[in-house]
Each structure stands twice: as structure tokens, then as C-alpha cells.
Design a protein around this motif. Structure first.
Motif, PDB file in Angstrom:
ATOM      1  N   ILE A  75       0.845  -1.192   0.000  1.00  0.00           N
ATOM      2  CA  ILE A  75       0.000   0.000   0.000  1.00  0.00           C
ATOM      3  C   ILE A  75       0.885   1.249   0.000  1.00  0.00           C
ATOM      4  O   ILE A  75       1.833   1.349   0.784  1.00  0.00           O
ATOM      5  N   ALA A  76       0.570   2.193  -0.896  1.00  0.00           N
ATOM      6  CA  ALA A  76       1.239   3.493  -0.932  1.00  0.00           C
ATOM      7  C   ALA A  76       0.203   4.565  -0.598  1.00  0.00           C
ATOM      8  O   ALA A  76      -0.970   4.425  -0.949  1.00  0.00           O
ATOM      9  N   VAL A  77       0.635   5.626   0.078  1.00  0.00           N
ATOM     10  CA  VAL A  77      -0.249   6.712   0.478  1.00  0.00           C
ATOM     11  C   VAL A  77       0.243   8.010  -0.156  1.00  0.00           C
ATOM     12  O   VAL A  77       1.439   8.284  -0.181  1.00  0.00           O
ATOM     13  N   GLU A  78      -0.713   8.788  -0.663  1.00  0.00           N
ATOM     14  CA  GLU A  78      -0.428  10.055  -1.325  1.00  0.00           C
ATOM     15  C   GLU A  78       0.660   9.889  -2.385  1.00  0.00           C
ATOM     16  O   GLU A  78       1.653  10.615  -2.415  1.00  0.00           O
ATOM     17  N   MET A  79       0.418   8.955  -3.287  1.00  0.00           N
ATOM     18  CA  MET A  79       1.366   8.662  -4.358  1.00  0.00           C
ATOM     19  C   MET A  79       1.273   9.725  -5.448  1.00  0.00           C
ATOM     20  O   MET A  79       0.186  10.075  -5.893  1.00  0.00           O
ATOM     21  N   LEU A  80       2.425  10.217  -5.863  1.00  0.00           N
ATOM     22  CA  LEU A  80       2.488  11.219  -6.924  1.00  0.00           C
ATOM     23  C   LEU A  80       2.029  10.615  -8.242  1.00  0.00           C
ATOM     24  O   LEU A  80       2.504   9.547  -8.656  1.00  0.00           O
ATOM     25  N   VAL A  81       1.082  11.290  -8.900  1.00  0.00           N
ATOM     26  CA  VAL A  81       0.561  10.862 -10.198  1.00  0.00           C
ATOM     27  C   VAL A  81       0.515  12.098 -11.089  1.00  0.00           C
ATOM     28  O   VAL A  81       0.017  13.143 -10.677  1.00  0.00           O
ATOM     29  N   LYS A  82       1.054  11.993 -12.303  1.00  0.00           N
ATOM     30  CA  LYS A  82       0.975  13.109 -13.247  1.00  0.00           C
ATOM     31  C   LYS A  82      -0.287  12.961 -14.077  1.00  0.00           C
ATOM     32  O   LYS A  82      -0.509  11.925 -14.696  1.00  0.00           O
ATOM     33  N   VAL A  83      -1.123  14.014 -14.059  1.00  0.00           N
ATOM     34  CA  VAL A  83      -2.358  14.026 -14.834  1.00  0.00           C
ATOM     35  C   VAL A  83      -2.311  15.259 -15.728  1.00  0.00           C
ATOM     36  O   VAL A  83      -2.275  16.389 -15.229  1.00  0.00           O
ATOM     37  N   ASN A  84      -2.256  15.027 -17.037  1.00  0.00           N
ATOM     38  CA  ASN A  84      -2.165  16.127 -18.007  1.00  0.00           C
ATOM     39  C   ASN A  84      -1.012  17.079 -17.666  1.00  0.00           C
ATOM     40  O   ASN A  84      -1.159  18.293 -17.719  1.00  0.00           O
ATOM     41  N   GLY A  85       0.118  16.502 -17.275  1.00  0.00           N
ATOM     42  CA  GLY A  85       1.306  17.288 -16.967  1.00  0.00           C
ATOM     43  C   GLY A  85       1.315  17.925 -15.588  1.00  0.00           C
ATOM     44  O   GLY A  85       2.281  18.579 -15.222  1.00  0.00           O
ATOM     45  N   LEU A  86       0.242  17.746 -14.820  1.00  0.00           N
ATOM     46  CA  LEU A  86       0.164  18.331 -13.483  1.00  0.00           C
ATOM     47  C   LEU A  86       0.393  17.273 -12.421  1.00  0.00           C
ATOM     48  O   LEU A  86      -0.070  16.139 -12.557  1.00  0.00           O
ATOM     49  N   ASN A  87       1.119  17.637 -11.362  1.00  0.00           N
ATOM     50  CA  ASN A  87       1.341  16.716 -10.246  1.00  0.00           C
ATOM     51  C   ASN A  87       0.086  16.637  -9.387  1.00  0.00           C
ATOM     52  O   ASN A  87      -0.420  17.658  -8.934  1.00  0.00           O
ATOM     53  N   GLN A  88      -0.408  15.437  -9.187  1.00  0.00           N
ATOM     54  CA  GLN A  88      -1.552  15.156  -8.327  1.00  0.00           C
ATOM     55  C   GLN A  88      -1.105  14.085  -7.327  1.00  0.00           C
ATOM     56  O   GLN A  88      -0.064  13.480  -7.505  1.00  0.00           O
ATOM     57  N   ARG A  89      -1.929  13.811  -6.333  1.00  0.00           N
ATOM     58  CA  ARG A  89      -1.602  12.769  -5.363  1.00  0.00           C
ATOM     59  C   ARG A  89      -2.798  11.849  -5.190  1.00  0.00           C
ATOM     60  O   ARG A  89      -3.873  12.288  -4.804  1.00  0.00           O
TER      61      ARG A  89
END
Length: 152
Positions: free
Chosen positions: A58-72
Motif C-alpha cells: 500500500i502506498a499513500v499520497e502517491m504522486l501521479v501526473k495528470v495532463n502534466g500536473l502533479n496530483q496525489r
């Protein structure tokens, strides 16, 4: 904190500089105890203690790029091969679980390509299994079992 539609768990808590904190066993640190964090920590405890998911997957608040923007992404569950298999988006109990919340998890899935998505405000929980690469999904009656997750 508010009673949730989940079993009751014991948590390590403290006050730091006048602010409540809760210990996150995944991140191994105290974090601010917000209503959303309360939901997140209770869901993590539920997945580990009732669903028997491995804390190490399990990972928490994982960095995800959505349309070039950093999301978690709030919670990402992996299978034993290291492939992400479920995204969990958490909201505070006061936030209604709407299609927009589900779409937020779906946006994270554009990068992660998981088989399961879940959204919860601690009072209502909705799970879906992805059926095709175009984003089609089927709502599930319950949270996926560890066997379903690990076989994904």
C-alpha cells in the motif's frame, strides 16, 4: 473525530503545536489529523486488518501526473509483482461521494492503469472494476478481496 461506516480501530495520536496528529503506519510518521486523513487512516486499517491486504503493498499520497500536473492519489494498492491494481480516493465525511469524485480517481487511472477503483467519504464506499481500456467499469457490491487484488 466522526464515527465512520467502518469498524473501529485504535490509532496513535498526539498534539503538536496545538494541532491534532495521527500516526500513518504506511508513511511511518505523524500527519495532520484532518477529516479526510481520518477517512484515509480508517480505510487503510480496514484494508489491512479486515481485508487482509499487506501493508507493504500500500502506498499513500502517491504522486501521479495528470495532463502534466502533479496530483496525489490517496491510496494505491499494488500486487506482489509491483503493479498498481487499485486506487482509493478519500474525501472528508462532509463531502458527498459524487460522479466527480469517481472521475478524479479515473483521471489518476489514465497513468496507473489499475483494475479497481474505490471512492469513500468514510460513510459511503463505492468500488468499481475496470472492464476495458476505454475506461468502462462495472460497479461492485463490496470492496475487492485480497485474492481479487493479488490476481489482477
Amino acid at each position: 473525530m466522526q464515527k465512520l461506516n467502518l469498524p473501529t480501530f485504535e490509532f496513535r495520536m498526539r498534539k503538536q503545536n496545538g494541532k491534532d496528529q495521527i500516526f500513518d503506519n504506511i508513511r511511518k510518521k505523524f500527519v495532520a489529523l484532518t477529516p479526510e486523513e481520518w477517512v484515509r487512516q480508517n480505510l487503510i486499517a480496514f484494508l489491512i486488518h479486515h481485508q487482509k491486504y499487506s501493508a507493504g503493498l500500500i502506498a499513500v499520497e502517491m504522486l501521479v501526473k495528470v495532463n502534466g500536473l502533479n496530483q496525489r492519489a490517496d491510496i494505491v494498492v499494488y500486487n506482489r509483482k509491483g503493479k498498481p491494481v487499485m486506487i482509493v480516493e478519500c474525501k472528508a465525511p462532509s463531502v458527498a461521494v459524487t460522479k466527480a469524485v469517481f472521475n478524479q480517481a479515473a483521471r489518476y487511472n489514465m497513468q496507473l492503469q489499475v483494475d479497481f477503483m474505490m471512492v469513500s467519504n468514510g460513510l459511503q464506499h463505492f468500488c468499481a472494476q475496470l472492464k476495458d481500456k476505454q475506461g468502462g467499469y462495472e460497479m461492485m457490491q463490496q470492496i475487492p478481496s485480497v485474492e481479487q487484488i493479488l490476481s489482477a
